[in-house]
Design a protein around this motif. Structure first.
Motif, mmCIF file in Angstrom:
data_model
loop_
_atom_site.group_PDB
_atom_site.id
_atom_site.type_symbol
_atom_site.label_atom_id
_atom_site.label_comp_id
_atom_site.label_asym_id
_atom_site.label_seq_id
_atom_site.Cartn_x
_atom_site.Cartn_y
_atom_site.Cartn_z
ATOM 1 N N TRP A 1 -2.970 -1.737 9.445
ATOM 2 C CA TRP A 1 -3.006 -2.564 10.647
ATOM 3 C C TRP A 1 -3.008 -4.062 10.351
ATOM 4 C CZ3 TRP A 1 -6.494 1.576 9.990
ATOM 5 C CH2 TRP A 1 -6.181 2.716 10.741
ATOM 6 N N GLY A 2 -3.324 -4.447 9.118
ATOM 7 C CA GLY A 2 -3.398 -5.862 8.783
ATOM 8 C C GLY A 2 -4.255 -6.071 7.543
ATOM 9 N N GLN B 1 -8.006 -9.788 10.239
ATOM 10 C CA GLN B 1 -6.669 -10.169 10.713
ATOM 11 C C GLN B 1 -5.893 -8.883 10.981
ATOM 12 O OE1 GLN B 1 -7.884 -13.717 10.889
ATOM 13 N NE2 GLN B 1 -5.676 -13.505 11.211
ATOM 14 N N GLY B 2 -6.374 -8.145 11.969
ATOM 15 C CA GLY B 2 -5.749 -6.883 12.340
ATOM 16 C C GLY B 2 -6.325 -5.673 11.639
ATOM 17 N N ALA B 3 -6.871 -5.834 10.450
ATOM 18 C CA ALA B 3 -7.373 -4.696 9.678
ATOM 19 C C ALA B 3 -8.527 -4.020 10.404
ATOM 20 C CB ALA B 3 -7.828 -5.148 8.298
ATOM 21 N N GLN B 4 -8.573 -2.702 10.284
ATOM 22 C CA GLN B 4 -9.638 -1.927 10.912
ATOM 23 C C GLN B 4 -10.525 -1.229 9.888
ATOM 24 O OE1 GLN B 4 -8.179 0.587 14.138
ATOM 25 N NE2 GLN B 4 -6.482 -0.827 14.529
#
Length: 349
Positions: free
Chosen positions: A299-300, A324-327
């Protein structure tokens, strides 16, 4: 039976003033209220939606003797307290004695309990009930703008709580939160690094207001940092709190200038970072300056850094994280750091 948010975190400490000063001076929390009984003296600190209660006194002595300074209560906000309490007890929790006016509380893991506070989703957190709080009218100015007029970097919210438990109990503990509090399993991962390994499960409330990353060491591998935590902590406990920030590099530099000590990252980590994660080439110099770690998922990417524990037993510590988007939660950094330390060690041997 669903808990939907963290109402407050309570830390038991032998030195209340020193611990409160760490959060106020270092991270920009503000003192909001104080309470005193013959059993416990507490100060409530807050920053945006994060509430931390720092307490000391006779009621905290047994916990401190067993675990050292650390988190004794992760209080949950619940829409229906009675249903949540009954669900937790049905899943194996014990109902704990509480004083008049205090919310019901149940056992969680190790010496950590969960107080259950009624709050509807969307409402703001209130003063922890049953304490007889005296509001502080002039909060500390640590979170005010600096001399240039610029906003000082601050903490946005509590991103997740990392829980370390004894080997062999991981899935039972995850199931307890799923069945007892209505959480959902978000992910699971087994991570190896050198001769060590750990297993992990992430559970969170459907609202996403509560996220626990639960980790256990692999007892068939060589003992490592999780085993050391369990030994020093006297068993299971909260290993760290992760605070979300907007921009991690200025946040680290600011908090470091205020006395917060962060872990140092070997230079070899950054030598390999551009190859490991594309798109960060222009920021690696800044990340190296602040010792910030980076990881990427589908995701980032995310940036993170951990503090040194400010407590005598070196158990509880803290994390800053920028998403930054990462989950995910940066598990690849465990392997990358291990390899970087090995490269640095072999280069100097």
């Amino acid at each position: 039976m669903t808990a939907h948010d963290i109402e407050y975190i309570e830390i038991y400490t032998a030195d209340q003033q020193r611990t409160a000063d760490y959060f106020v001076s270092g991270f920009g929390f503000r003192e909001r209220a104080r309470s005193r009984t013959d059993r416990l003296e507490s100060v409530l600190l807050s920053q945006l939606g994060i509430q931390i209660v720092v307490s000391s006194g006779p009621a905290a002595e047994e916990f401190i003797a067993a675990h050292g300074d650390g988190i004794a209560d992760v209080a949950f906000a619940c829409e229906d307290v009675s249903a949540t309490r009954d669900g937790a007890v049905a899943a194996g929790a014990r109902l704990l004695p509480t004083a008049d006016g205090e919310p019901p509380a149940v056992t969680g893991f190790g010496g950590v309990r969960h107080s259950l506070v009624r709050r509807l989703p969307g409402e703001s957190a209130q003063l922890p009930p049953g304490r007889g709080w005296t509001p502080v009218t002039e909060p500390a100015a640590a979170a005010a703008p600096d001399a240039s007029g610029a906003d000082v970097p601050g903490l946005r919210r509590l991103d997740h709580i990392a829980v370390c438990i004894e080997a062999g109990r991981l899935y039972d503990q995850a199931r307890f939160y799923i069945e007892g509090f209505g959480f959902e399993q978000y992910s699971s991962e087994y991570v190896t690094f050198g001769e060590q390994a750990m297993d992990s499960v992430v559970v969170r409330s459907p609202s996403t207001g509560i996220t626990f990353t639960i980790v256990e060491p692999d007892a068939t591998k060589e003992p490592g940092q999780l085993d050391e935590f369990l030994k020093r902590n006297g068993g299971s406990g909260v290993q760290h709190l992760a605070f979300l920030v907007d921009e991690i590099v200025p946040a680290v530099l600011t908090f470091e200038s205020r006395g917060v000590e962060f872990l140092q990252t070997p230079g070899t980590y950054y030598d390999a970072l551009a190859e490991r994660i594309s798109g960060l080439e222009e920021t690696i110099t800044d990340l190296r300056k602040a010792n910030v770690l980076a990881d990427r998922d589908e995701w980032g990417y995310l940036l993170q850094l951990f503090t040194r524990s400010p407590f005598e037993r070196r158990t509880l510590f803290f994390e800053l994280i920028q998403r930054q988007g990462a989950q995910g939660f940066g598990s690849s950094n465990i392997r990358a750091l291990y390899e970087a330390v090995e490269l640095a060690r072999t280069a100097t041997s």
